[in-house]
Design an enzyme around this catalytic site. Sequence first.
Site, short mmCIF file in Angstrom:
data_model
loop_
_atom_site.label_atom_id
_atom_site.label_comp_id
_atom_site.label_asym_id
_atom_site.label_seq_id
_atom_site.Cartn_x
_atom_site.Cartn_y
_atom_site.Cartn_z
N HIS A 243 53.22 58.62 31.87
CA HIS A 243 53.50 57.91 33.14
C HIS A 243 52.52 56.75 33.38
O HIS A 243 52.90 55.59 33.47
CB HIS A 243 53.34 58.88 34.31
CG HIS A 243 54.15 60.12 34.25
ND1 HIS A 243 55.51 60.14 34.50
CD2 HIS A 243 53.81 61.42 33.99
CE1 HIS A 243 55.95 61.39 34.42
NE2 HIS A 243 54.96 62.18 34.10
C1 BDR Z 1 52.30 61.36 38.13
O1 BDR Z 1 51.78 62.61 38.60
C2 BDR Z 1 50.71 63.02 37.80
O2 BDR Z 1 50.90 64.34 37.42
C3 BDR Z 1 50.61 62.07 36.63
O3 BDR Z 1 49.26 61.81 36.30
C4 BDR Z 1 51.29 60.82 37.12
O4 BDR Z 1 50.40 59.95 37.78
C5 BDR Z 1 53.69 61.58 37.59
O5 BDR Z 1 54.53 62.09 38.59
#
Ligand code: BDR
Length: 313
Positions: A243
């Site tokens: 992400h």
């Molecule tokens: C986001 O939530 C976190 O778990 C990850 O680091 C990312 O920023 C994804 O939904």
Amino acid sequence: MAPRKIIIDTDPGQDDAVAILLALASPEEIQVLGITAVAGNVPLRLTARNARMVCELAGRTDVPVYAGCDRPLGRELVTAEHVHGKTGLDGPDLPEPTMPLQETHAVDFIIDSLRREAPGTVTLCPLGPLTNIAMAFEKAPDIMARVAEIVLMGGAYFEVGNITPAAEFNIYVDPQAAHIVFKSGCKITVMPLDVTHKALVTTPRNDAFRALGTPVGIAVAEMTDFFERFDKEKYGSAGAPLHDPCVTAYLIRPDLFTGRFINVEIETHSELTMGMTVADWWRVSGRAPNATFMGDVDADGFFALLTERLARL
Ligand code: BDR
Ligand code: CA
């Protein structure tokens, strides 16, 4: 061209760690003024620790790390140990950090940096809940006009939610903060799940990280080994979604991403859909656009960039 000055606001998180490493590996394009930790994936004590561990892994103990808000503006903290493990950075066996945490509060560092640097030269890169950024905007509204851009990971439209059926984690944890940021009038670029769920670390991609043979390459491979188990089981996907590195990759290669300049509102009232990013992708609301909401990424180009840059550390 001079590198872009950025502040990384983060809750590491294996994918946050990779985002930070990518930024630190790219000094021609990115100058990291500082890293600000926020409570999110795990409590603040651990995110502030993990951010320093990542700097040390990159050999960049010169990058100042600040601790920020330990809870969302108006709600109890929700964490994600079920995804990231007990420490937030489970997977590799990294040493406890020895570099100090800065004494200044992260919110004050954000305010001071935006007031010190020339207007329109500092980009904020939030990779977690938006609490620190919103607090800074509430405390010092003058800084909003000085922000060059906010490039953040959060939200979803087509993918809807990952922590609830309606909401993505970063926005869900602090919807009030997200509301403040999306109303700020700053230039905003969003990397939602719609994009990040296409940036999947498949086995050959993870093998390429491991094959770098460096402490960084091996640690990144071990982080994704750990992190992928959750998404593979949940979505049946081919690997872990990276992400947060979409944010730092965008600063280096914006051409890898495509999206739309649209209106995005944050649900802050309904418990059922709390933290939903109501993204007017089809432009049906008549509300004024306030964010560039990305929809697609050239995943092969993204991983080629990432592997090439991580090799430099
Ligand atoms: C986001 O939530 C976190 O778990 C990850 O680091 C990312 O920023 C994804 O939904
Ligand atoms: Ca994150």
